[in-house]
Design a protein around this motif. Structure first.
Motif, PDB file in Angstrom:
ATOM      1  N   GLU A  11       4.598  11.296   4.420  1.00  0.00           N
ATOM      2  CA  GLU A  11       5.632  12.243   4.021  1.00  0.00           C
ATOM      3  C   GLU A  11       6.006  13.171   5.178  1.00  0.00           C
ATOM      4  OE1 GLU A  11       7.380  12.285   1.365  1.00  0.00           O
ATOM      5  OE2 GLU A  11       6.248  10.917   0.077  1.00  0.00           O
ATOM      6  N   TRP A  98      11.641  13.157  -3.730  1.00  0.00           N
ATOM      7  CA  TRP A  98      11.448  12.124  -4.737  1.00  0.00           C
ATOM      8  C   TRP A  98      12.610  11.141  -4.751  1.00  0.00           C
ATOM      9  CZ3 TRP A  98       7.032  11.245  -7.216  1.00  0.00           C
ATOM     10  CH2 TRP A  98       6.085  12.284  -7.295  1.00  0.00           C
ATOM     11  N   ASP A 101      13.050   8.057  -2.495  1.00  0.00           N
ATOM     12  CA  ASP A 101      12.238   6.865  -2.752  1.00  0.00           C
ATOM     13  C   ASP A 101      12.918   5.893  -3.700  1.00  0.00           C
ATOM     14  OD1 ASP A 101       9.090   8.742  -2.769  1.00  0.00           O
ATOM     15  OD2 ASP A 101      10.291   7.915  -1.132  1.00  0.00           O
ATOM     16  N   THR A 107      13.630  -0.572  -3.279  1.00  0.00           N
ATOM     17  CA  THR A 107      13.282   0.784  -3.702  1.00  0.00           C
ATOM     18  C   THR A 107      11.851   1.119  -3.295  1.00  0.00           C
ATOM     19  OG1 THR A 107      14.676   0.329  -5.590  1.00  0.00           O
ATOM     20  CG2 THR A 107      13.408   2.359  -5.640  1.00  0.00           C
ATOM     21  N   PHE A 108      11.743   2.154  -2.481  1.00  0.00           N
ATOM     22  CA  PHE A 108      10.451   2.473  -1.873  1.00  0.00           C
ATOM     23  C   PHE A 108       9.426   2.908  -2.888  1.00  0.00           C
ATOM     24  CE2 PHE A 108       7.895   3.043   1.712  1.00  0.00           C
ATOM     25  CZ  PHE A 108       7.239   4.255   1.659  1.00  0.00           C
ATOM     26  N   ILE A 109       9.897   3.551  -3.975  1.00  0.00           N
ATOM     27  CA  ILE A 109       8.951   4.081  -4.953  1.00  0.00           C
ATOM     28  C   ILE A 109       8.122   2.956  -5.552  1.00  0.00           C
ATOM     29  CG2 ILE A 109      10.613   4.001  -6.871  1.00  0.00           C
ATOM     30  CD1 ILE A 109       7.860   6.652  -6.340  1.00  0.00           C
ATOM     31  N   LEU A 112       5.324   2.275  -3.383  1.00  0.00           N
ATOM     32  CA  LEU A 112       4.304   3.327  -3.501  1.00  0.00           C
ATOM     33  C   LEU A 112       3.491   3.135  -4.775  1.00  0.00           C
ATOM     34  CD1 LEU A 112       6.190   6.611  -2.474  1.00  0.00           C
ATOM     35  CD2 LEU A 112       4.383   5.448  -1.208  1.00  0.00           C
ATOM     36  N   LYS A 126       2.903  14.526  -1.976  1.00  0.00           N
ATOM     37  CA  LYS A 126       4.230  15.139  -1.823  1.00  0.00           C
ATOM     38  C   LYS A 126       4.139  16.652  -1.883  1.00  0.00           C
ATOM     39  CE  LYS A 126       7.034  11.233  -3.424  1.00  0.00           C
ATOM     40  NZ  LYS A 126       7.674  10.897  -2.165  1.00  0.00           N
TER      41      LYS A 126
END
Lengths: 280, 398
Positions: A11, A98, A101, A107-109, A112, A126
Motif C-alpha cells: 500500500e 479501496w 482495487d 480486478t486487483f481486489i 488480494l 490499509k
C-alpha cells in the motif's frame, strides 16, 4: 504478521509518488514563500533607508529584527495551501485506497482476497498505511520547519533577525496550529478521532461494495449513525447545562466509551464484510 | 530488508518527527512564574490566583499564576479539560465541592447554586422549571429535595406553584431555613420581564406543603431594552449554601435588608453602597455583617455594617500602600474573613497581599517571580508579565 507487513508495504509503495509529490509541493511552496518574503522585506527596508539618507531631516527608521514567526504570519496562505492540499488528497484517498482495487479488467481486489492469509490483514494493512501517510506528512512538516528556520538564518544577516520558538511559529499559522496541537494529549484526541473517522469510512466503503446500490444507502446511514453516536453525549447529555443528570467527568467517559465502541464495531463489521460478503 | 526501506523510512519519520517535537521541541517555550512569599504565611496565599498575560514577541499568552506555579490557558485547550471544566462556575465553589464529596448521589441532577441550603441537620435544594412556556398551559413547577445529614434519607416534593393566568417565570435567588420552614426567594419575571418582583415562598420542611408566599418588591421597566442590571440586586452570603438570616437588597437605587425570620424588608436610612461608587468596591455578606472596601491606588479602606445592632463602622481599617509595603493597590476581593489585594510592589512587579478582615492585619504578601531566573530585574519582569486580575480559588482539603 509477515503477510500483514507485506501488504502494508504494498500500500505504501502504491502511494509513494503521490506522497513524494505532496512533500515536494509543501517544501517548494513554503521555502519559496519564505525566501521571497524575506528578500522583499529586505529590499523594502533598504529602499526606505536610502530615501531617508537623501532626506536628512527625516528620522532613521528603527531596525526591528525580523523573526521566523513574523514570516510565518505574513505568508499564512502559502504555508497553509500545501497543507490543505495534502488534507484534501488524503481525504479522497480514504475512499480511493479501496476503490482502486476494483478498477480495471483484472480486478486487483480479487487477487488480494485470494491470498492465502486472513482477509483481515487487508483491512489492517490499509488502515496502517493510511495512518503512516498522515503521520508521515505531519512529521515531514515538523522536520521542515527547523530547515526553513535555518534557511531564514542563512538568508538574513544576524543583526537583522531574532529567534523564534517553534511553538510560536506553529501557533501563528492557523493551519499548522490545527494540525499540530500544543499538547500531546490533545494530539491523541484529535488524531484518535480522525482514525475513528477513517475506520468508519472504510466500513462504509465495504458496505457499498458488498451491497452495491443499496450499499450506498447503508454506507451513508452507517456514517450518520457513527457520527451521531460519537457526538450524542456532548450534544444531548447536557454537558454545560445546569441540572444535567450526568457529571462532566461521566460524560467524558461516555464519550470515550462511544468512540471505542464505534471503532470496534467498524473494525468488526469491516472484517465481517471482507470475510463473508465480498466474494471472489 | 531493503525492499521495505521506504515503508520503514516513513514509519521512522512519522514516529521520530512527532515524538521529537512533543518530547523536546516544546521545551522552554514559555517562562514559568510563581507567586513567591515575601512576608507572612504561605498558607494564606494558597487560594490566590493572579490572572493576566505574558507578552511575547507577536502575541500574548493568557495565564494564571499562584504559589504553585503558572498555568497558561493554551495548555488547557485539551478536550478532557474542556469537558471537566464544563459548569466550572458551579463545581469550583467550595461548598458545592463539599456537598459533592459528602453526598454525590444527592447532587446528581442539581445545578443551580442559588438553590442550595446546608446546615448540620439538613441539606435543601430547590429549583423551578417552567413547563408549556408561552402557552395557555404554562406553569411553574417547584422541585424541593431534602436530605437528612444524619440518616442520609432524601425526601422529594414536587408541586405547581404558578399557573395560568399568572404567566410569570421564576428564578431562584436564595434558599434559607427558619426552624421547620424552607424560605425560597425568587425573582419573578412577568410579561417577558417588563415587570419583575421579588417573592418569597415558604414551605413546610416535613410535608412540603406551601404555607404562604409574599411579594417583597415589584418594579417595572417598560424600556426593557435599556440596561436594567442595577434595577434589583440581591446580595447573599459568599458561601451560597450557608445559613444566613439577613440578605442585602439594592432596589431602584435604594438599599434594604431583608430578614427571613421576621419577613421584614427594611430600608437603610444611611446607604452604604453608593458611598464607594467609582472607587472600585469589593463587598461581602458574612453572617450579621456586610463588609465593603474602598480601593484607591494608595490606600484601602474597610467598612462594615451590622444588621443586628444596626451599627455602621465606616473606615474601621485604613491602610496605605506604604504600610502594606506595596507600590500600587489595584483591586480587592473579600472572602470568608480575609481581604485579598492585587498590588504591584515598588518595582512594578505584580503581586498579592492578604489581610485579616477583622483588623486589617497583613497576613501574607507575595510577588510574581520567574522560576529559575532570579537574575531578572523588576523592570525586565514587569515588561513581559501583566497580571491584571485576582481570583480566589478555594480547594477542598483532602
Amino acid at each position: 504478521m509477515n503477510r500483514y507487513l507485506k501488504l502494508v508495504h504494498m500500500e505504501v509503495h502504491r502511494f509513494r509518488w503521490v506522497l513524494a509529490a505532496l512533500m515536494a509541493i509543501t517544501a517548494i511552496c513554503q521555502i519559496s514563500a519564505l525566501i521571497v518574503t524575506v528578500l522583499t522585506e529586505l529590499s523594502r527596508r533598504e529602499e526606505r533607508l536610502s530615501q531617508n539618507i537623501g532626506n536628512s531631516s527625516a528620522p532613521v527608521p528603527a531596525k526591528d529584527p525580523l523573526t521566523f514567526e513574523w514570516v510565518m504570519m505574513i505568508t499564512q496562505q502559502w504555508f497553509s495551501l500545501p497543507i490543505l492540499l495534502s488534507i484534501a488528497v488524503l481525504g479522497l484517498y480514504a475512499f480511493i485506497i479501496w476503490y482502486r482495487d476494483w478498477i480495471g479488467r483484472s480486478t486487483f481486489i480479487y487477487r488480494l482476497l485470494m491470498l492465502p492469509a486472513a482477509r483481515s490483514n487487508i483491512y489492517f494493512a490499509k488502515i496502517t498505511a493510511f495512518l503512516l501517510f498522515v503521520f508521515g506528512l505531519v512529521s515531514f512538516q515538523l522536520v521542515l520547519l527547523p530547515i526553513e528556520q535555518l534557511i531564514f538564518k542563512l538568508v538574513l544577516p544576524a543583526d537583522l533577525r531574532a529567534d523564534s520558538h517553534i511553538v510560536e511559529v506553529i501557533s501563528i499559522n492557523q493551519a499548522l496550529a490545527m494540525l499540530i496541537p500544543r499538547g500531546f494529549e490533545q494530539f491523541l484526541y484529535s488524531y484518535g478521532l480522525g482514525t475513528i473517522a477513517i475506520l468508519t469510512i472504510f466500513t462504509a466503503v465495504l458496505l457499498e461494495r458488498s451491497y452495491r446500490r443499496l450499499g450506498i444507502l447503508y454506507g451513508l446511514l452507517y456514517l450518520g449513525a457513527c457520527g451521531l453516536a460519537v457526538v450524542f453525549p456532548i450534544l444531548f447529555l447536557g454537558v454545560g447545562t445546569p441540572g444535567s443528570s450526568f457529571f462532566p467527568e461521566e460524560i467524558f467517559v461516555i464519550v470515550l466509551v462511544m468512540c471505542a465502541l464505534v471503532s470496534c464495531v467498524s473494525v468488526w463489521l469491516g472484517m465481517r464484510l471482507l470475510a463473508g460478503k465480498i466474494t471472489v | 530488508m531493503w525492499r521495505y526501506g521506504l515503508t520503514i523510512l516513513i514509519a521512522v519519520l512519522a514516529i521520530s518527527g512527532i515524538g521529537a517535537y512533543y518530547a523536546i521541541g516544546r521545551l522552554n517555550h514559555l517562562p514559568e512564574y510563581k507567586l513567591e512569599t515575601v512576608q507572612g504565611e504561605p498558607e494564606e496565599g494558597a487560594a490566590v490566583s493572579l490572572s493576566g498575560s505574558y507578552l511575547g514577541d507577536m502575541r500574548s499568552e493568557p495565564l494564571n499564576v499562584n504559589i504553585e506555579g503558572s498555568i497558561y490557558r493554551s495548555e488547557d485547550k485539551v478536550f478532557r479539560k474542556r469537558m471537566m471544566d464544563a459548569r466550572s462556575w458551579f463545581y469550583n465553589q467550595p461548598d458545592i465541592q463539599k456537598l459533592l464529596k459528602d453526598h454525590k448521589s444527592f447532587m446528581r441532577g442539581k445545578g443551580y447554586e442559588t438553590g442550595f441550603y446546608r446546615d448540620e441537620e439538613l441539606v435543601i435544594y430547590a429549583d423551578v422549571t417552567t413547563k408549556g412556556l408561552n402557552s395557555d398551559a404554562q406553569k411553574s413547577v417547584l422541585r424541593l429535595s431534602l436530605l437528612s445529614e444524619d440518616s442520609g434519607k432524601v425526601t422529594d416534593f414536587e408541586q405547581t406553584i404558578l399557573e395560568m393566568p399568572d404567566n410569570g417565570q421564576l428564578s431562584i435567588q436564595d434558599v434559607q431555613r427558619v426552624d421547620d420552614e424552607a424560605h425560597l426567594l425568587f425573582r419573578k419575571y412577568i410579561d417577558r420581564g417588563i415587570t419583575e418582583e421579588l417573592v418569597v415562598y415558604v414551605f413546610d420542611i416535613g410535608t412540603g406543603e406551601q404555607l404562604r408566599h409574599s411579594t417583597l418588591a415589584s418594579w417595572s421597566d417598560k424600556n426593557k431594552y435599556k440596561s436594567d442590571a442595577q434595577t434589583a440586586r440581591v446580595i447573599a452570603s459568599d458561601y451560597i449554601s450557608a445559613p444566613q438570616d439577613m440578605i442585602f437588597v439594592i432596589l431602584n437605587g435604594k438599599e434594604y435588608t431583608y430578614s427571613y425570620r421576621s419577613g421584614l424588608l427594611t430600608e437603610l436610612t444611611d446607604p452604604l453602597w453608593h458611598k464607594a461608587l467609582g472607587t472600585g468596591m469589593a463587598h461581602s455578606l458574612q453572617q450579621d455583617n456586610f463588609y465593603y472596601s474602598e480601593v484607591r491606588q494608595d490606600r484601602i479602606v474597610l467598612s462594615r455594617y451590622n444588621f443586628i445592632t444596626k451599627e455602621q463602622e465606616t473606615s474601621y481599617v485604613t491602610l496605605t500602600a506604604e504600610q502594606l509595603g506595596v507600590g500600587v493597590i489595584k483591586s480587592a476581593l473579600i472572602r470568608s474573613n480575609r481581604v485579598y489585594l492585587l498590588a504591584d510592589d515598588k518595582a512594578g512587579i505584580p503581586g498579592a497581599a492578604v489581610l485579616d478582615l477583622a483588623n486589617g492585619e497583613l497576613l501574607y504578601a507575595g510577588r510574581a517571580v520567574e522560576v529559575g531566573d532570579e537574575g531578572k530585574t523588576g523592570a525586565e519582569l514587569s515588561e513581559n508579565l501583566r497580571l491584571l486580575n485576582i481570583n480566589i480559588v478555594e480547594k477542598l482539603a483532602d
